[in-house]
Design an enzyme around this catalytic site. Structure first.
Site, PDB file in Angstrom:
ATOM      1  N   GLN A  71       6.210  12.020  -6.282  1.00  0.00           N
ATOM      2  CA  GLN A  71       5.051  11.132  -6.243  1.00  0.00           C
ATOM      3  C   GLN A  71       3.736  11.910  -6.299  1.00  0.00           C
ATOM      4  O   GLN A  71       3.718  13.140  -6.116  1.00  0.00           O
ATOM      5  CB  GLN A  71       5.091  10.323  -4.949  1.00  0.00           C
ATOM      6  CG  GLN A  71       6.295   9.406  -4.856  1.00  0.00           C
ATOM      7  CD  GLN A  71       6.274   8.585  -3.588  1.00  0.00           C
ATOM      8  OE1 GLN A  71       7.133   8.725  -2.743  1.00  0.00           O
ATOM      9  NE2 GLN A  71       5.284   7.726  -3.439  1.00  0.00           N
ATOM     10  N   HIS A  72       2.650  11.200  -6.559  1.00  0.00           N
ATOM     11  CA  HIS A  72       1.262  11.618  -6.354  1.00  0.00           C
ATOM     12  C   HIS A  72       0.722  12.632  -7.357  1.00  0.00           C
ATOM     13  O   HIS A  72      -0.491  12.833  -7.397  1.00  0.00           O
ATOM     14  CB  HIS A  72       1.057  12.233  -4.950  1.00  0.00           C
ATOM     15  CG  HIS A  72       1.737  11.506  -3.842  1.00  0.00           C
ATOM     16  ND1 HIS A  72       1.607  10.159  -3.621  1.00  0.00           N
ATOM     17  CD2 HIS A  72       2.601  11.946  -2.887  1.00  0.00           C
ATOM     18  CE1 HIS A  72       2.324   9.810  -2.560  1.00  0.00           C
ATOM     19  NE2 HIS A  72       2.947  10.859  -2.110  1.00  0.00           N
ATOM     20  N   ASP A 226      10.018   8.777  -5.998  1.00  0.00           N
ATOM     21  CA  ASP A 226      11.388   9.219  -5.698  1.00  0.00           C
ATOM     22  C   ASP A 226      11.950   8.644  -4.408  1.00  0.00           C
ATOM     23  O   ASP A 226      13.145   8.358  -4.311  1.00  0.00           O
ATOM     24  CB  ASP A 226      11.497  10.736  -5.716  1.00  0.00           C
ATOM     25  CG  ASP A 226      10.477  11.432  -4.840  1.00  0.00           C
ATOM     26  OD1 ASP A 226      10.504  12.660  -4.801  1.00  0.00           O
ATOM     27  OD2 ASP A 226       9.664  10.750  -4.202  1.00  0.00           O
TER      28      ASP A 226
HETATM   29  O1  LIG Z   1       4.970  13.416  -1.478  1.00  0.00           O
HETATM   30  C1  LIG Z   1       6.051  12.888  -1.366  1.00  0.00           C
HETATM   31  C2  LIG Z   1       6.133  11.485  -0.883  1.00  0.00           C
HETATM   32  O2  LIG Z   1       4.865  11.035  -0.372  1.00  0.00           O
HETATM   33  C3  LIG Z   1       7.293  13.650  -1.717  1.00  0.00           C
HETATM   34  O3  LIG Z   1       8.454  12.974  -1.283  1.00  0.00           O
HETATM   35  C4  LIG Z   1       7.333  13.880  -3.186  1.00  0.00           C
HETATM   36  O4  LIG Z   1       7.598  12.633  -3.819  1.00  0.00           O
HETATM   37  C5  LIG Z   1       8.303  14.985  -3.579  1.00  0.00           C
HETATM   38  O5  LIG Z   1       9.590  14.605  -3.460  1.00  0.00           O
HETATM   39  P1  LIG Z   1      10.828  15.646  -3.563  1.00  0.00           P
HETATM   40  O6  LIG Z   1      10.602  16.533  -4.746  1.00  0.00           O
HETATM   41  O7  LIG Z   1      10.857  16.404  -2.280  1.00  0.00           O
HETATM   42  O8  LIG Z   1      12.017  14.769  -3.731  1.00  0.00           O
END
Ligand SMILES: O=C(CO)[C@@H](O)[C@H](O)COP(=O)(O)O
Ligand SMILES: Nc1ncnc2c1ncn2[C@@H]1O[C@H](COP(=O)(O)OP(=O)(O)O)[C@@H](O)[C@H]1O
Length: 462
Positions: A71-72, A226
């Site tokens: 995300q983000h 995700d």
């Molecule tokens: O920043 C967040 C949710 O706010 C993280 O969950 C990212 O979405 C990265 O996810 P992974 O690569 O660790 O699955």
């Protein structure tokens, strides 16, 4: 057999699963690594996706596909749809100052929580746009559109180059600071506050909206962030708290209302079905274990065996795992530290145990925060790369004091995307019900000492 594709473009790698749309049975899969670092050019994700798709036997025979992703990430495009600069990722902390400024400029965290369900921290997209505007004005001047990693990959798969056709979904939009999961509307005023002017943002689709089509004509689903995809992929339900040990550590539940936490500890994201996904995210999770394997010169299986040779609480040895700063608590400049080192604890087993316990304590604190904001947790569903560790599974049961269910190792984010694709292909008000494989269950006598000693040390650092 109707096939669907689910994609997870996560921090460290891209995973593709091809599943039976009716039963969810895994038919083919592929995987490719991403470059390390907290800023990555989206072309690297595209290359990894192509490699993982080829490994998974291609997409020519699928009836639908969906992309979930980290995300983000700030993907900024010029008016021709070209990437202006590498994307700053969720785990890049250079926009921590921008986050603090945005909180102050709107009048405090409560104002942000009320407006968009989340409070600025460096992870969130708008803080990165503010950083870009302040630090790279020439690049900022070229930006015509902003989107997220999963939006961009979906758009690329559709073959479009028109920035007006980019789509997103509720779950990922809710992590930007300029879209509200409560109102299901953008907040252009907040986008303008952060970046200084308005930008083209993707249309936010509903749970089975169509974001475009593959070359074979198959529809592309809206995709997801995700964590929302992981919830959908595990089939976790009421009373379940999902804990994911990936690059990020996350603990989240499905909820009917947004938590509105003015402290920002609990983020009020949206899920993929039209509901909410209250979540707590730590910056340090699986990579803490990676670092411990490096420190001790062992692999993950050996680290797990070592950790299980030391007692609960590691005889007082505490590892504070803020190896890349930390997001929750919001300590972007913090570093890791070890406390309680004695002749008795100065050995590989104690250090291994302390690294597992320290990594999980932040998530246990997160679960407490979710419960304070209305969540009910009777069971933990443990997923992510770190869930493959026997020590993580057993320590989690001691630490959370709840049954820990570990589904067979798999790619639950990509599975959630595949299930969304099956829903898009079939249509209807309700998603397909896929038969989940029986999880392993871990139960243990709770060991409150672990968190008590961790809290004592962690409080010294706040
Ligand atoms: O920043 C967040 C949710 O706010 C993280 O969950 C990212 O979405 C990265 O996810 P992974 O690569 O660790 O699955
Ligand atoms: N058996 C294991 N024990 C502990 N950690 C593991 C194990 N297997 C993989 N990992 C770690 O899990 C992480 C990858 O998990 P994953 O959920 O795919 O991450 P992400 O989704 O953030 O890319 C890596 O840091 C990897 O070293």
């Amino acid at each position: 057999m109707t096939l669907v594709a689910g994609i997870d473009s996560s921090t460290q790698s891209c995973k593709v699963v091809i599943r039976d749309a009716e039963t969810g049975k895994l038919v083919r899969q592929g995987r490719a690594a991403h470059p390390d670092g907290t800023e990555v050019h989206p072309d690297a994700w595209w290359a990894a996706l192509q490699e993982a798709i080829e490994q998974a036997g291609g997409l020519d025979d699928v009836a639908a596909a969906s992309v979930a992703g980290q995300q983000h990430g700030m993907v900024v495009l010029d008016e021709n749809g070209e990437v202006v600069r590498p994307a700053l990722l969720w785990n890049d902390t250079r926009s921590a100052g921008a986050a603090a400024d945005l909180i102050q400029e709107l009048g405090g965290g409560a104002k942000w929580a009320d407006a968009v369900g989340i409070v600025p921290v460096a992870s969130f997209t708008l803080t990165k746009l503010r950083w870009l505007a302040r630090n790279e004005p020439a690049n900022a001047a070229r930006v015509a559109a902003v989107c997220l990693p999963h939006d961009w990959l979906t758009w690329k798969l559709s073959g479009s180059t028109d920035i007006n056709t980019i789509k997103t979904d509720r779950s990922d939009a809710s992590g930007t600071l300029y879209w509200s999961a409560k109102t299901n509307e953008y907040r252009p005023d907040l986008l303008e506050l952060g970046f200084g002017r308005l930008l083209k943002t993707p249309e936010v689709l509903g749970p089975t909206g169509i974001a475009g089509h593959l070359p074979n004509g198959a529809p592309l689903g809206p995709g997801a962030g995700d964590n929302a995809a992981a919830l959908f992929g595990t089939g976790a339900g009421p009373g379940d708290a999902v804990v994911s040990i990936g690059t990020s550590g996350t603990v989240f539940v499905s909820a009917e209302v947004s938590p509105d936490d003015p402290s920002g500890t609990v983020a009020g994201f949206a899920d993929v079905t039209g509901r909410f996904l209250p979540i707590v995210v730590t910056l340090n999770a699986a990579r803490v274990l990676d670092a411990a394997t490096k420190l001790l010169g062992v692999d993950h299986d050996q680290l797990s065996s070592l950790a299980l040779q030391a007692p609960a609480g590691a005889d007082g040895l505490v590892l504070i795992p803020y190896l890349e700063g930390e997001r929750t608590p919001n300590l972007p400049d913090a570093t890791g530290s070890i406390h309680g080192l004695t002749l008795r604890t100065a050995d590989p087993a104690h250090l291994a145990r302390a690294s597992v316990e320290g990594m999980l304590c932040g998530l246990a604190d997160g679960l407490d925060a979710l419960i304070r904001h209305g969540a009910t947790a009777n069971r933990i569903v443990l997923v992510g790369g770190g869930a493959r560790s026997e020590a993580v599974r057993r320590v989690a049961a001691e630490l959370f004091g709840l049954p820990v269910l570990v589904p067979p190792p798999g790619e639950y984010v990509a599975d959630g995307a595949a299930r969304q694709a099956a829903w898009v292909a079939r249509g209807g008000a309700e998603p397909p019900v896929w038969t989940a494989e029986t999880p392993e269950t871990y139960e243990a006598v709770a060991a409150p000492l672990i968190r008590e000693q961790y809290k004592k040390v962690a409080n010294l650092l706040k």
